[in-house]
Write a protein that holds these residues in place. Structure first.
Motif, PDB file in Angstrom:
ATOM      1  N   VAL A 136      -9.608  -4.339  -1.398  1.00  0.00           N
ATOM      2  CA  VAL A 136      -9.689  -2.970  -0.908  1.00  0.00           C
ATOM      3  C   VAL A 136     -10.748  -2.934   0.185  1.00  0.00           C
ATOM      4  N   ILE A 137     -10.412  -2.293   1.299  1.00  0.00           N
ATOM      5  CA  ILE A 137     -11.398  -2.032   2.335  1.00  0.00           C
ATOM      6  C   ILE A 137     -11.800  -0.579   2.190  1.00  0.00           C
ATOM      7  N   LEU A 138     -13.078  -0.351   2.008  1.00  0.00           N
ATOM      8  CA  LEU A 138     -13.602   0.997   1.832  1.00  0.00           C
ATOM      9  C   LEU A 138     -14.562   1.290   2.983  1.00  0.00           C
ATOM     10  N   VAL A 139     -14.325   2.405   3.677  1.00  0.00           N
ATOM     11  CA  VAL A 139     -15.201   2.830   4.762  1.00  0.00           C
ATOM     12  C   VAL A 139     -15.944   4.061   4.275  1.00  0.00           C
ATOM     13  N   SER A 140     -17.266   3.990   4.331  1.00  0.00           N
ATOM     14  CA  SER A 140     -18.070   5.131   3.900  1.00  0.00           C
ATOM     15  C   SER A 140     -19.085   5.468   4.976  1.00  0.00           C
ATOM     16  N   ASN A 141     -19.493   6.733   4.998  1.00  0.00           N
ATOM     17  CA  ASN A 141     -20.508   7.123   5.971  1.00  0.00           C
ATOM     18  C   ASN A 141     -21.874   6.670   5.457  1.00  0.00           C
ATOM     19  N   PHE A 142     -22.911   6.943   6.224  1.00  0.00           N
ATOM     20  CA  PHE A 142     -24.226   6.425   5.869  1.00  0.00           C
ATOM     21  C   PHE A 142     -24.783   7.068   4.600  1.00  0.00           C
ATOM     22  N   LEU A 143     -24.203   8.196   4.182  1.00  0.00           N
ATOM     23  CA  LEU A 143     -24.602   8.840   2.924  1.00  0.00           C
ATOM     24  C   LEU A 143     -23.802   8.311   1.742  1.00  0.00           C
ATOM     25  N   ARG A 144     -22.990   7.272   2.006  1.00  0.00           N
ATOM     26  CA  ARG A 144     -22.157   6.603   0.995  1.00  0.00           C
ATOM     27  C   ARG A 144     -20.980   7.448   0.512  1.00  0.00           C
ATOM     28  N   SER A 145     -20.572   8.447   1.289  1.00  0.00           N
ATOM     29  CA  SER A 145     -19.364   9.209   0.979  1.00  0.00           C
ATOM     30  C   SER A 145     -18.172   8.485   1.595  1.00  0.00           C
ATOM     31  N   ALA A 146     -17.148   8.237   0.804  1.00  0.00           N
ATOM     32  CA  ALA A 146     -15.966   7.523   1.305  1.00  0.00           C
ATOM     33  C   ALA A 146     -15.242   8.352   2.348  1.00  0.00           C
ATOM     34  N   VAL A 147     -14.924   7.744   3.479  1.00  0.00           N
ATOM     35  CA  VAL A 147     -14.177   8.427   4.537  1.00  0.00           C
ATOM     36  C   VAL A 147     -12.847   7.735   4.818  1.00  0.00           C
ATOM     37  N   GLY A 148     -12.597   6.608   4.188  1.00  0.00           N
ATOM     38  CA  GLY A 148     -11.329   5.910   4.360  1.00  0.00           C
ATOM     39  C   GLY A 148     -11.209   4.751   3.399  1.00  0.00           C
ATOM     40  N   MET A 149      -9.954   4.418   3.074  1.00  0.00           N
ATOM     41  CA  MET A 149      -9.704   3.304   2.171  1.00  0.00           C
ATOM     42  C   MET A 149      -8.362   2.688   2.529  1.00  0.00           C
ATOM     43  N   GLN A 150      -8.268   1.372   2.421  1.00  0.00           N
ATOM     44  CA  GLN A 150      -7.031   0.675   2.720  1.00  0.00           C
ATOM     45  C   GLN A 150      -6.897  -0.490   1.752  1.00  0.00           C
ATOM     46  N   ASN A 151      -5.762  -0.559   1.047  1.00  0.00           N
ATOM     47  CA  ASN A 151      -5.472  -1.700   0.186  1.00  0.00           C
ATOM     48  C   ASN A 151      -4.896  -2.807   1.054  1.00  0.00           C
ATOM     49  N   ILE A 152      -5.343  -4.023   0.812  1.00  0.00           N
ATOM     50  CA  ILE A 152      -4.842  -5.159   1.570  1.00  0.00           C
ATOM     51  C   ILE A 152      -4.526  -6.297   0.608  1.00  0.00           C
ATOM     52  N   GLU A 153      -3.629  -7.153   1.036  1.00  0.00           N
ATOM     53  CA  GLU A 153      -3.297  -8.340   0.260  1.00  0.00           C
ATOM     54  C   GLU A 153      -3.467  -9.533   1.190  1.00  0.00           C
ATOM     55  N   LEU A 154      -4.357 -10.424   0.844  1.00  0.00           N
ATOM     56  CA  LEU A 154      -4.650 -11.575   1.694  1.00  0.00           C
ATOM     57  C   LEU A 154      -3.877 -12.787   1.198  1.00  0.00           C
ATOM     58  N   PHE A 155      -3.147 -13.422   2.126  1.00  0.00           N
ATOM     59  CA  PHE A 155      -2.331 -14.575   1.761  1.00  0.00           C
ATOM     60  C   PHE A 155      -2.886 -15.883   2.296  1.00  0.00           C
ATOM     61  N   SER A 156      -3.963 -15.804   3.071  1.00  0.00           N
ATOM     62  CA  SER A 156      -4.598 -17.022   3.565  1.00  0.00           C
ATOM     63  C   SER A 156      -6.110 -16.830   3.472  1.00  0.00           C
ATOM     64  N   SER A 157      -6.836 -17.914   3.599  1.00  0.00           N
ATOM     65  CA  SER A 157      -8.281 -17.810   3.438  1.00  0.00           C
ATOM     66  C   SER A 157      -8.948 -17.112   4.621  1.00  0.00           C
ATOM     67  N   ILE A 158      -8.314 -17.119   5.792  1.00  0.00           N
ATOM     68  CA  ILE A 158      -8.831 -16.395   6.948  1.00  0.00           C
ATOM     69  C   ILE A 158      -7.747 -15.442   7.423  1.00  0.00           C
ATOM     70  N   ALA A 159      -8.065 -14.176   7.502  1.00  0.00           N
ATOM     71  CA  ALA A 159      -7.080 -13.165   7.888  1.00  0.00           C
ATOM     72  C   ALA A 159      -7.693 -12.197   8.875  1.00  0.00           C
ATOM     73  N   SER A 160      -6.845 -11.610   9.697  1.00  0.00           N
ATOM     74  CA  SER A 160      -7.255 -10.591  10.649  1.00  0.00           C
ATOM     75  C   SER A 160      -6.643  -9.265  10.199  1.00  0.00           C
TER      76      SER A 160
END
Length: 72
Positions: free
Chosen positions: A16-40
């Motif tokens: 999960v990629i979680l983006v939060s502001n500097f007050l630690r309030s979540a402003v975005g989230m994205q589920n990801i599935e990684l199939f290789s050790s290095i991903a973009s």
């Protein structure tokens, strides 16, 4: 605007990629599935106003955080 995250992570993991502001309030989230050790990963940030953000990539065994500053 889109930022590109290059991730060196455990293969075949659901993260999960979680983006939060500097007050630690979540402003975005994205589920990801990684199939290789290095991903973009494209992370859209167009809707975020100027400011400081924390990007956290959370997997079952690890949490990686980076700071993001948006200034247009």
């Amino acid at each position: 605007m889109v930022i590109i995250l290059v991730v060196n992570h455990v293969k075949d993991s659901e993260d999960v990629i979680l983006v939060s502001n500097f007050l630690r309030s979540a402003v975005g989230m994205q589920n990801i599935e990684l199939f290789s050790s290095i991903a973009s990963i494209d992370l859209p940030v167009t809707d975020l106003p100027n400011g400081m953000y924390i990007i956290a990539i959370k997997s079952s065994s690890l949490v990686t955080t980076k700071q993001l500053i948006i200034s247009r």
